[in-house]
Scaffold this motif. Structure first.
Motif, PDB file in Angstrom:
ATOM      1  N   ILE A 105       0.808  -1.229   0.000  1.00  0.00           N
ATOM      2  CA  ILE A 105       0.000   0.000   0.000  1.00  0.00           C
ATOM      3  C   ILE A 105       0.837   1.273   0.000  1.00  0.00           C
ATOM      4  CG2 ILE A 105      -1.883  -1.187   1.198  1.00  0.00           C
ATOM      5  CD1 ILE A 105      -1.134   0.539   3.671  1.00  0.00           C
ATOM      6  N   PHE A 106       2.113   1.180   0.345  1.00  0.00           N
ATOM      7  CA  PHE A 106       2.944   2.382   0.306  1.00  0.00           C
ATOM      8  C   PHE A 106       3.209   2.786  -1.138  1.00  0.00           C
ATOM      9  CE2 PHE A 106       5.314   2.273   4.672  1.00  0.00           C
ATOM     10  CZ  PHE A 106       4.116   2.603   5.299  1.00  0.00           C
ATOM     11  N   PRO A 107       3.433   4.064  -1.399  1.00  0.00           N
ATOM     12  CA  PRO A 107       3.708   4.513  -2.774  1.00  0.00           C
ATOM     13  C   PRO A 107       4.962   3.839  -3.340  1.00  0.00           C
ATOM     14  CG  PRO A 107       3.296   6.382  -1.308  1.00  0.00           C
ATOM     15  CD  PRO A 107       3.412   5.187  -0.434  1.00  0.00           C
ATOM     16  N   ASP A 108       5.025   3.752  -4.657  1.00  0.00           N
ATOM     17  CA  ASP A 108       6.191   3.152  -5.313  1.00  0.00           C
ATOM     18  C   ASP A 108       7.460   3.983  -5.084  1.00  0.00           C
ATOM     19  OD1 ASP A 108       4.575   1.137  -6.272  1.00  0.00           O
ATOM     20  OD2 ASP A 108       4.214   2.122  -8.216  1.00  0.00           O
ATOM     21  N   THR A 109       7.277   5.251  -4.726  1.00  0.00           N
ATOM     22  CA  THR A 109       8.438   6.116  -4.502  1.00  0.00           C
ATOM     23  C   THR A 109       9.019   5.943  -3.097  1.00  0.00           C
ATOM     24  OG1 THR A 109       6.894   7.888  -3.903  1.00  0.00           O
ATOM     25  CG2 THR A 109       7.742   7.868  -6.171  1.00  0.00           C
ATOM     26  N   TRP A 110       8.430   5.056  -2.302  1.00  0.00           N
ATOM     27  CA  TRP A 110       8.934   4.788  -0.960  1.00  0.00           C
ATOM     28  C   TRP A 110       9.647   3.443  -0.943  1.00  0.00           C
ATOM     29  CZ3 TRP A 110       4.804   6.236   3.300  1.00  0.00           C
ATOM     30  CH2 TRP A 110       4.491   7.599   3.184  1.00  0.00           C
ATOM     31  N   ILE A 125      11.401  -0.734  10.534  1.00  0.00           N
ATOM     32  CA  ILE A 125      11.710  -0.409   9.139  1.00  0.00           C
ATOM     33  C   ILE A 125      12.272   1.006   9.045  1.00  0.00           C
ATOM     34  CG2 ILE A 125       9.957  -1.939   8.163  1.00  0.00           C
ATOM     35  CD1 ILE A 125       8.192   0.549   7.748  1.00  0.00           C
ATOM     36  N   GLN A 126      12.980   1.236   7.960  1.00  0.00           N
ATOM     37  CA  GLN A 126      13.362   2.587   7.565  1.00  0.00           C
ATOM     38  C   GLN A 126      12.813   2.800   6.170  1.00  0.00           C
ATOM     39  OE1 GLN A 126      17.327   3.861   5.964  1.00  0.00           O
ATOM     40  NE2 GLN A 126      17.517   4.801   7.984  1.00  0.00           N
ATOM     41  N   VAL A 127      12.168   3.937   5.953  1.00  0.00           N
ATOM     42  CA  VAL A 127      11.557   4.239   4.657  1.00  0.00           C
ATOM     43  C   VAL A 127      12.295   5.411   4.032  1.00  0.00           C
ATOM     44  CG1 VAL A 127       9.448   4.876   3.433  1.00  0.00           C
ATOM     45  CG2 VAL A 127       9.323   3.393   5.457  1.00  0.00           C
ATOM     46  N   GLU A 128      12.795   5.198   2.837  1.00  0.00           N
ATOM     47  CA  GLU A 128      13.499   6.248   2.098  1.00  0.00           C
ATOM     48  C   GLU A 128      12.582   6.763   0.998  1.00  0.00           C
ATOM     49  OE1 GLU A 128      17.865   6.937  -0.014  1.00  0.00           O
ATOM     50  OE2 GLU A 128      17.258   4.949   0.686  1.00  0.00           O
ATOM     51  N   VAL A 129      12.437   8.083   0.930  1.00  0.00           N
ATOM     52  CA  VAL A 129      11.513   8.711  -0.012  1.00  0.00           C
ATOM     53  C   VAL A 129      12.284   9.177  -1.246  1.00  0.00           C
ATOM     54  CG1 VAL A 129       9.852  10.576  -0.363  1.00  0.00           C
ATOM     55  CG2 VAL A 129      10.018   9.452   1.872  1.00  0.00           C
ATOM     56  N   ARG A 152      13.976  10.602   4.807  1.00  0.00           N
ATOM     57  CA  ARG A 152      13.638   9.260   5.280  1.00  0.00           C
ATOM     58  C   ARG A 152      12.943   9.365   6.629  1.00  0.00           C
ATOM     59  NH1 ARG A 152      19.898   7.481   6.770  1.00  0.00           N
ATOM     60  NH2 ARG A 152      20.123   8.942   8.505  1.00  0.00           N
ATOM     61  N   PHE A 153      12.299   8.272   7.010  1.00  0.00           N
ATOM     62  CA  PHE A 153      11.726   8.172   8.351  1.00  0.00           C
ATOM     63  C   PHE A 153      11.779   6.719   8.788  1.00  0.00           C
ATOM     64  CE2 PHE A 153       8.174   7.567   5.436  1.00  0.00           C
ATOM     65  CZ  PHE A 153       7.458   6.505   5.976  1.00  0.00           C
ATOM     66  N   SER A 171      -2.891   9.916   2.968  1.00  0.00           N
ATOM     67  CA  SER A 171      -1.924   9.766   4.061  1.00  0.00           C
ATOM     68  C   SER A 171      -0.475   9.903   3.593  1.00  0.00           C
ATOM     69  CB  SER A 171      -2.132   8.437   4.786  1.00  0.00           C
ATOM     70  OG  SER A 171      -3.406   8.411   5.401  1.00  0.00           O
ATOM     71  N   PRO A 172      -0.068   9.282   2.472  1.00  0.00           N
ATOM     72  CA  PRO A 172       1.319   9.478   2.031  1.00  0.00           C
ATOM     73  C   PRO A 172       1.665  10.950   1.782  1.00  0.00           C
ATOM     74  CG  PRO A 172       0.352   7.616   0.892  1.00  0.00           C
ATOM     75  CD  PRO A 172      -0.770   8.304   1.617  1.00  0.00           C
ATOM     76  N   THR A 173       0.691  11.693   1.245  1.00  0.00           N
ATOM     77  CA  THR A 173       0.916  13.119   1.012  1.00  0.00           C
ATOM     78  C   THR A 173       1.133  13.856   2.333  1.00  0.00           C
ATOM     79  OG1 THR A 173      -0.453  13.039  -0.981  1.00  0.00           O
ATOM     80  CG2 THR A 173      -0.047  15.211  -0.016  1.00  0.00           C
ATOM     81  N   GLN A 174       0.323  13.498   3.353  1.00  0.00           N
ATOM     82  CA  GLN A 174       0.482  14.123   4.665  1.00  0.00           C
ATOM     83  C   GLN A 174       1.854  13.818   5.252  1.00  0.00           C
ATOM     84  OE1 GLN A 174      -2.810  13.017   7.224  1.00  0.00           O
ATOM     85  NE2 GLN A 174      -4.309  13.369   5.588  1.00  0.00           N
ATOM     86  N   VAL A 175       2.297  12.575   5.122  1.00  0.00           N
ATOM     87  CA  VAL A 175       3.611  12.187   5.650  1.00  0.00           C
ATOM     88  C   VAL A 175       4.713  12.967   4.941  1.00  0.00           C
ATOM     89  CG1 VAL A 175       5.281  10.291   5.801  1.00  0.00           C
ATOM     90  CG2 VAL A 175       2.889   9.902   6.406  1.00  0.00           C
ATOM     91  N   GLU A 176       4.666  12.997   3.627  1.00  0.00           N
ATOM     92  CA  GLU A 176       5.718  13.685   2.867  1.00  0.00           C
ATOM     93  C   GLU A 176       5.703  15.189   3.133  1.00  0.00           C
ATOM     94  OE1 GLU A 176       6.301  12.810  -1.199  1.00  0.00           O
ATOM     95  OE2 GLU A 176       5.962  10.648  -0.986  1.00  0.00           O
ATOM     96  N   LYS A 177       4.501  15.754   3.288  1.00  0.00           N
ATOM     97  CA  LYS A 177       4.409  17.179   3.580  1.00  0.00           C
ATOM     98  C   LYS A 177       5.096  17.498   4.898  1.00  0.00           C
ATOM     99  CE  LYS A 177       1.120  21.000   4.004  1.00  0.00           C
ATOM    100  NZ  LYS A 177      -0.308  21.394   4.014  1.00  0.00           N
TER     101      LYS A 177
END
Length: 639
Positions: A21-26, A39-43, A54-55, A133-139
């Motif tokens: 469900i996470f974006p392909d860019t993550w 986990i570590q997520v790189e944007v 990252r987060f 939600s992904p937009t909120q996280v990236e913002k």
């Protein structure tokens, strides 16, 4: 062999669900070992470029339904997560319904009550929406990076969020906007924006943060009025801005809302308010704004005492020592609290002493005791007055000050400083007595210096029969006497040749240096070593005198004297001494190999300890304030 248990299955399913469900860019990087981070997520950007953003993620999977979910997290985990340089996202995966709920852990950690060890976060989680939600996280991540690495410029946005069920967000936002009344600020409910600063209201708490970075949490009673909530919220934001050095924002807020911030600080948080005002506005402008607020108090004496104490600490911390001295002079000429004239003069003396203005410091200390006779019975005052006189070269007056300090408080510190002063005043036998008594109890930091002065005093008494001396001026012809001899002299002849000069002034720096050269030229290294050492003790920053004293001590075979001198030289001369010491090797053939090894070991020790010694040698200034409960000592380096 380990069994496969349900938690292992849920863990694998949750990570697989996130990848789906996470974006392909993550890009998700999972950790084999779980130390509290899963986990570590790189944007990445849409074109695949790295963003460097990252987060971290902490994944909690369950078989429960959302309706009856409980998720209790303990305080130690929150402290661990808050220590990460990148933010941590809590992800709650429900396997039965294939749903995901989430929140930033820093958004909820402040809700732990002070007496509790855990917090149930289930009710604080939001439903993950794949569209928003992904937009909120990236913002948030972009805003956080901007907050950390880019300058903050107006208009500044403050966003409000309400967690107590009351729809006060828009009302509070409007009241805050009215309170600041400046085009430099925008105040909005949080659903409208992710502002530079955030304020979150819970039933008995107000939390501030700066782009998600931890700020301040204020606990309050339920019966606060809306205006009081606004005051506390702005004060929290003000302190948060100072914490992250957002000076322009803090300055703007301090300039337009000082009375409001002062009320919100109350008695308990007044020092934080004073410090933040000085930090954001500078000392003089802060004093100009705060002074009318203090004058309106029914009993201004205690607030003034607190304010002057904070001014002393903050001016030292923020590099405004000169402004603090100028302010104290103003207060001394026209005291805002007349009974504080003595303390103002005393603190002025301390400030001037810290700047090396010793003559002016002596004058200020004299005014202090004239204005407030209570200083006559305070040992620390006489010690500080003695130090100022010592640095001006007024050793007789310094001795009287230290004698008074010692009568009031029989301490090793007062005793060895008196001994040191007596040495410089020519009272060698009395100095030796005081130093001998103090040495067993002197702290490690001063032991080397005290022992060196004691050795020199004993040498003057034993070899030269000088128990005390009223020094005479040294003429140029006195130095020429040491150039007349061309033949080698034995020790008795050396002593006889130098005695008339030593009887005249045994601790004159130039005379002792030239006497050291004379004795060294005749091969009497120990006499030479003590003469160079006497010069070094009189001129503590004289690297050449220290170096010669060490060389002569080594060549005489007196390793103890050489090592003590090297440690003192390291303390007084600093980095200038080390390059020379590194290349120095004892040159005399009679020096055993063991001594040379000891010298190498000493130099290694000095190099390794240099930064520590330098930190210790830079004394943190202190401020003493007098309250009904007695004298309090404050180290100005502490926040």
């Amino acid at each position: 062999m380990s069994n496969r248990i349900r938690s292992h299955v849920l863990e694998e399913r949750s990570i697989a669900f996130l990848r789906d469900i996470f974006p392909d860019t993550w890009a998700i990087h999972s950790f084999i070992k779980d130390y509290g981070i899963d986990i570590q997520v790189e944007v990445f950007a849409e074109n695949g470029d790295r963003t460097g953003i990252r987060f971290y993620g902490q994944v909690k999977a369950t078989d429960k339904n959302i309706s009856n979910d409980r998720l209790s997290l303990d305080r130690s985990h929150f402290e661990y997560w808050s220590g990460h340089t990148d933010p941590v996202l809590l992800l709650r995966y429900f396997d039965t319904t294939k749903e995901l709920r989430w929140c930033w852990l820093h958004d909820v950690s402040w809700l732990i009550k002070s007496g509790n060890d855990s917090l149930d976060v289930a009710g604080l989680l939001k439903t993950w929406d794949v569209a928003t939600s992904p937009t909120q996280v990236e913002k948030y991540l972009h805003a956080r990076r901007q907050a950390l690495f880019e300058p903050l410029t107006p208009p500044y946005e403050i966003t409000i969020e309400q967690l107590d069920g009351n729809d006060l967000g828009p009302i509070i936002a409007a009241k805050i906007a009215s309170a600041v009344n400046s085009k430099s600020f925008k105040v909005l409910p949080r659903e409208m924006a992710m502002g530079n600063f955030q304020l979150v209201f819970a039933p008995t708490k107000i939390a501030s943060s700066y782009s998600g970075l931890p700020g301040f949490v204020f606990h309050h009673e339920n019966d606060l009025t809306e205006d009081e909530l606004v005051e506390h919220a702005l004060f929290a934001t003000f302190l948060c801005a100072c914490r992250y050095e957002r000076i322009l924002f803090a300055r703007s807020l301090a300039s337009v809302s000082a009375p409001l911030l002062y009320r919100a600080a109350g008695k308990e948080l007044r020092p934080q308010f004073f410090d933040a005002m000085i930090f954001s506005l500078g000392l003089m402008q802060a004093v100009e704004i705060i002074t009318p607020l203090l004058k309106d108090e029914d009993d201004p004496s205690l607030p003034w005492l607190m304010f002057s104490t904070t001014c002393a600490a903050s001016s030292w911390r923020y590099g405004e020592a000169h402004s603090w001295a100028a302010l104290l002079r103003q207060w001394l000429e026209c005291p805002p609290i007349p009974e504080n004239a003595g303390p103002f003069a005393y603190n002025l003396g301390n400030s001037l002493a810290q700047q090396g203005k010793w003559d002016e410091a002596c004058e200020a200390y004299s005014i202090a005791i004239a204005k407030d006779s209570a200083y006559d019975n305070r040992s620390y005052f006489w010690g500080e007055f003695g130090a100022a006189n010592f640095e001006t070269g007024n050793f007789e007056e310094a001795s009287r000050c230290y004698e008074k300090a010692l009568r009031l408080e029989d301490s090793p510190e007062n005793r060895w400083r008196l001994g040191d002063t007596l040495f410089h005043a020519g009272q060698f036998a009395n100095a030796s007595e005081q130093l001998q008594m103090a040495l067993p109890e002197v702290g490690e930091r001063n032991r080397t210096y005290v022992e060196l002065v004691l050795l020199v005093c004993n040498e003057l008494c034993d070899l030269w029969n000088l128990e005390s001396q009223t020094a005479s001026a040294i003429e140029e012809c006195d130095h020429e006497v040491m150039q007349l001899s061309t033949t080698s002299m034995n020790e008795v002849e050396i002593v006889a040749h130098l005695r008339p000069l030593m009887n005249k002034n045994a601790i004159d720096a130039r005379l002792n240096f030239n006497a050291g050269v004379f004795a060294n030229r005749n091969g009497h290294y120990l006499i030479a070593g003590y003469r160079f050492l006497t010069c070094a003790l009189r001129q503590r920053g004289d690297a050449e005198a220290w170096i010669n004293s060490i060389i002569c001590a080594l060549n005489s075979g007196n390793a103890h004297l050489a090592i003590l001198s090297a440690k003192a030289a390291h303390f007084f001369v600093g980095e200038e001494f080390l390059p020379w010491a590194l290349g120095m090797m004892p040159s005399s053939p009679q020096i055993p190999a063991q001594m040379a090894d000891s010298w190498r070991a000493l130099i290694t020790e000095l190099i390794e300890s240099f930064e520590q010694d330098r930190t210790v040698s830079e004394e943190t200034p202190i401020l003493r304030v007098h309250t009904p409960n007695g004298t309090q000592v404050l180290h100005l380096g502490n926040s």
